[in-house]
Design a protein around this motif. Structure first.
Motif, mmCIF file in Angstrom:
data_model
loop_
_atom_site.group_PDB
_atom_site.id
_atom_site.type_symbol
_atom_site.label_atom_id
_atom_site.label_comp_id
_atom_site.label_asym_id
_atom_site.label_seq_id
_atom_site.Cartn_x
_atom_site.Cartn_y
_atom_site.Cartn_z
ATOM 1 N N HIS A 51 0.842 -1.198 0.000
ATOM 2 C CA HIS A 51 0.000 0.000 0.000
ATOM 3 C C HIS A 51 0.877 1.249 0.000
ATOM 4 O O HIS A 51 1.898 1.307 0.682
ATOM 5 N N ASP A 52 0.455 2.261 -0.760
ATOM 6 C CA ASP A 52 1.136 3.551 -0.752
ATOM 7 C C ASP A 52 0.888 4.213 0.590
ATOM 8 O O ASP A 52 -0.256 4.497 0.965
ATOM 9 N N ALA A 53 1.967 4.455 1.332
ATOM 10 C CA ALA A 53 1.827 5.010 2.675
ATOM 11 C C ALA A 53 1.093 6.344 2.658
ATOM 12 O O ALA A 53 0.300 6.641 3.560
ATOM 13 N N MET A 54 1.343 7.169 1.660
ATOM 14 C CA MET A 54 0.695 8.482 1.605
ATOM 15 C C MET A 54 -0.819 8.356 1.442
ATOM 16 O O MET A 54 -1.573 9.188 1.942
ATOM 17 N N SER A 55 -1.266 7.307 0.753
ATOM 18 C CA SER A 55 -2.707 7.137 0.557
ATOM 19 C C SER A 55 -3.410 6.700 1.831
ATOM 20 O O SER A 55 -4.637 6.815 1.941
ATOM 21 N N LEU A 56 -2.654 6.188 2.804
ATOM 22 C CA LEU A 56 -3.249 5.752 4.063
ATOM 23 C C LEU A 56 -3.320 6.879 5.081
ATOM 24 O O LEU A 56 -3.986 6.744 6.111
ATOM 25 N N ALA A 57 -2.641 7.987 4.810
ATOM 26 C CA ALA A 57 -2.574 9.102 5.761
ATOM 27 C C ALA A 57 -3.609 10.165 5.421
ATOM 28 O O ALA A 57 -3.300 11.348 5.290
ATOM 29 N N THR A 58 -4.862 9.752 5.281
ATOM 30 C CA THR A 58 -5.933 10.682 4.950
ATOM 31 C C THR A 58 -7.175 10.349 5.774
ATOM 32 O O THR A 58 -7.399 9.192 6.143
ATOM 33 N N PRO A 59 -8.015 11.346 6.052
ATOM 34 C CA PRO A 59 -9.292 11.059 6.723
ATOM 35 C C PRO A 59 -10.157 10.109 5.906
ATOM 36 O O PRO A 59 -10.858 9.253 6.466
ATOM 37 N N GLN A 60 -10.103 10.239 4.586
ATOM 38 C CA GLN A 60 -10.929 9.402 3.728
ATOM 39 C C GLN A 60 -10.537 7.932 3.848
ATOM 40 O O GLN A 60 -11.402 7.048 3.872
ATOM 41 N N ALA A 61 -9.236 7.669 3.949
ATOM 42 C CA ALA A 61 -8.781 6.292 4.085
ATOM 43 C C ALA A 61 -9.241 5.699 5.409
ATOM 44 O O ALA A 61 -9.615 4.517 5.476
ATOM 45 N N PHE A 62 -9.239 6.503 6.461
ATOM 46 C CA PHE A 62 -9.660 6.015 7.776
ATOM 47 C C PHE A 62 -11.140 5.668 7.777
ATOM 48 O O PHE A 62 -11.560 4.662 8.354
ATOM 49 N N VAL A 63 -11.966 6.505 7.139
ATOM 50 C CA VAL A 63 -13.399 6.236 7.059
ATOM 51 C C VAL A 63 -13.661 4.980 6.228
ATOM 52 O O VAL A 63 -14.492 4.146 6.593
ATOM 53 N N LYS A 64 -12.914 4.842 5.138
ATOM 54 C CA LYS A 64 -13.133 3.714 4.225
ATOM 55 C C LYS A 64 -12.679 2.402 4.833
ATOM 56 O O LYS A 64 -13.372 1.382 4.722
ATOM 57 N N ASP A 65 -11.511 2.389 5.480
ATOM 58 C CA ASP A 65 -10.952 1.142 5.987
ATOM 59 C C ASP A 65 -10.161 1.402 7.261
ATOM 60 O O ASP A 65 -8.926 1.429 7.246
ATOM 61 N N SER A 67 -9.567 -0.489 9.725
ATOM 62 C CA SER A 67 -8.711 -1.627 10.070
ATOM 63 C C SER A 67 -7.348 -1.499 9.402
ATOM 64 O O SER A 67 -6.304 -1.656 10.046
ATOM 65 N N LEU A 68 -7.336 -1.188 8.117
ATOM 66 C CA LEU A 68 -6.084 -1.058 7.378
ATOM 67 C C LEU A 68 -5.262 0.114 7.898
ATOM 68 O O LEU A 68 -4.054 -0.011 8.144
ATOM 69 N N VAL A 69 -5.909 1.260 8.098
ATOM 70 C CA VAL A 69 -5.188 2.455 8.555
ATOM 71 C C VAL A 69 -4.633 2.240 9.957
ATOM 72 O O VAL A 69 -3.483 2.609 10.247
ATOM 73 N N TRP A 70 -5.418 1.616 10.841
ATOM 74 C CA TRP A 70 -4.926 1.393 12.193
ATOM 75 C C TRP A 70 -3.755 0.405 12.209
ATOM 76 O O TRP A 70 -2.809 0.561 12.990
ATOM 77 N N GLN A 71 -3.782 -0.590 11.336
ATOM 78 C CA GLN A 71 -2.653 -1.519 11.286
ATOM 79 C C GLN A 71 -1.388 -0.813 10.798
ATOM 80 O O GLN A 71 -0.292 -1.062 11.295
ATOM 81 N N PHE A 72 -1.553 0.091 9.832
ATOM 82 C CA PHE A 72 -0.423 0.867 9.337
ATOM 83 C C PHE A 72 0.158 1.732 10.451
ATOM 84 O O PHE A 72 1.374 1.763 10.686
ATOM 85 N N TYR A 73 -0.719 2.445 11.172
ATOM 86 C CA TYR A 73 -0.225 3.327 12.220
ATOM 87 C C TYR A 73 0.247 2.565 13.451
ATOM 88 O O TYR A 73 1.143 3.030 14.167
ATOM 89 N N SER A 74 -0.317 1.420 13.690
ATOM 90 C CA SER A 74 0.186 0.602 14.793
ATOM 91 C C SER A 74 1.612 0.142 14.505
ATOM 92 O O SER A 74 2.480 0.140 15.387
ATOM 93 N N ALA A 75 1.875 -0.218 13.245
ATOM 94 C CA ALA A 75 3.236 -0.599 12.858
ATOM 95 C C ALA A 75 4.187 0.583 13.001
ATOM 96 O O ALA A 75 5.334 0.424 13.456
ATOM 97 N N ARG A 76 3.736 1.774 12.629
ATOM 98 C CA ARG A 76 4.566 2.971 12.778
ATOM 99 C C ARG A 76 4.821 3.280 14.253
ATOM 100 O O ARG A 76 5.935 3.680 14.627
ATOM 101 N N ARG A 77 3.805 3.131 15.090
ATOM 102 C CA ARG A 77 3.970 3.351 16.521
ATOM 103 C C ARG A 77 5.011 2.398 17.097
ATOM 104 O O ARG A 77 5.911 2.804 17.831
ATOM 105 N N GLN A 78 4.894 1.134 16.751
ATOM 106 C CA GLN A 78 5.813 0.139 17.289
ATOM 107 C C GLN A 78 7.248 0.410 16.844
ATOM 108 O O GLN A 78 8.193 0.265 17.630
ATOM 109 N N ALA A 79 7.408 0.830 15.588
ATOM 110 C CA ALA A 79 8.755 1.147 15.093
ATOM 111 C C ALA A 79 9.323 2.369 15.805
ATOM 112 O O ALA A 79 10.486 2.382 16.222
ATOM 113 N N ALA A 80 8.498 3.410 15.963
ATOM 114 C CA ALA A 80 8.966 4.645 16.591
ATOM 115 C C ALA A 80 9.294 4.437 18.058
ATOM 116 O O ALA A 80 10.312 4.936 18.563
#
Length: 333
Positions: A51-65, A67-80
């Protein structure tokens, strides 16, 4: 590359100017944290599990999916949260301690600058923080700050991540995603500024107030493309206020449109974690002195909260049971 009368890689002329500089602004991007093992958002780490990371960093992506956006940000949280501040973070933190008229405007959300000991009153994280989570309900303003849990729910734990980086993430049911512990209705979201959202007014006003206080002597453009507005505009503003500009970036020769290059007096290509401790040495001293100055600052602060469900003032009672209105909700996004 712009025409510069002196050698743009000459650290001696930079250090001479640094010693004369009183008011300094640093604009930082993802390159600041590269040596800590965090991929830049637009670079090699621009894809996350196909998945294109930039496409997941939008309000529209969060409304649409969500689950996908939270998994992306959870991975970023764990890395940071697993990463450590590098020498560049420490150098800027030390400069802040040494010079109270120095501010850092950071576009990073990883939280490594405060963990390095950067004084919070001199740090402006204009894109928010991964350690902040907030309720999306329009009827609730609940927010958690400094939430460093590796997994906000069991479904977002590292053990649930696909073993293969190219494997599609699982579709997590909504009831297994983070929900507001206060209102019990709204889903929580990452406290970062997504594309198509506005930057926090209080931080922008604080930066503007600092800029208006007088001439600026030096602008450091560190590990950022300088293309994301309005943050990128600070380079030109500093130049107009009299600042000389130093760009520190790995991609100076690879990207002719790199922000700040056309205004630069110095161009330092390379790892920020190697360059910043060297060029700031006249002020901050050696890295041994920096670590002694800052002490062991890499501690995770305690979680704090604010807000909660908005109370209907028409139903509020009197006396000891009076309920105060806590403020407007943050909005679904």
């Amino acid at each position: 590359m712009p025409y510069i009368e002196h050698d743009p890689t000459n650290s001696h002329t930079f250090k001479t100017h640094l010693l004369k500089s009183k008011r300094i602004l640093a604009l930082c991007g993802a390159g600041l944290s590269a040596s800590s093992g965090l991929a830049t958002f637009r670079g090699a780490g621009g894809l996350w599990r196909t998945h294109d990371a930039m496409s997941l960093a939008t309000p529209q992506a969060f409304v649409k999916d969500p689950s996908l956006v939270w998994q992306f940000y959870s991975a970023r949280r764990q890395a940071a949260f697993s990463a450590k501040p590098n020498a560049a973070h420490l150098a800027l933190a030390a400069l802040s301690v040494k010079n109270k008229d120095f501010i850092t405007v950071t576009q990073n959300v990883d939280g490594l600058s405060p963990r390095a000991g950067h004084p919070p009153e001199q740090l402006y994280p204009v894109h928010g923080a991964l350690s902040t989570v907030k309720c999306t309900s329009v009827f609730c303003s609940y927010t958690e700050y400094n939430n460093f849990k590796m997994a906000l729910t069991p479904a977002l734990g590292p053990t649930r991540a696909p073993a293969d980086a190219d494997t599609q993430p699982a579709n997590i049911p909504l009831n297994e995603l983070p929900f507001c512990p206060k209102c019990k209705i709204g889903m929580m979201r990452p406290g970062v500024v997504w594309f198509n959202e506005t930057l926090p007014n209080d931080l922008l006003e604080g930066i503007d107030e600092w800029i208006d206080q007088g001439p600026i002597d030096l602008c450091l453009v560190i590990g950022t493309t300088g293309k994301v507005w309005p943050a990128a505009g600070y380079i030109e503003i500093c130049k107009e206020k009299g600042a000389r500009v130093a760009v520190i970036n790995m991609e100076i020769n690879d990207d002719p449109h790199l922000g700040g290059v056309n205004n630069a007096d110095w161009l330092f290509k390379g790892d920020c974690a190697q360059i910043l401790p060297d060029i700031l040495q006249p002020i901050i001293g050696s890295m041994e002195e920096v670590r002694e100055l800052l002490g062991d600052m890499d501690k995770f602060p305690a979680t704090t909260t604010s807000g909660g469900p908005v109370t209907d003032i028409n139903n509020a009672t009197t006396g000891e049971e009076t309920v105060e209105r806590t403020g407007e909700g943050t909005g679904y996004y």
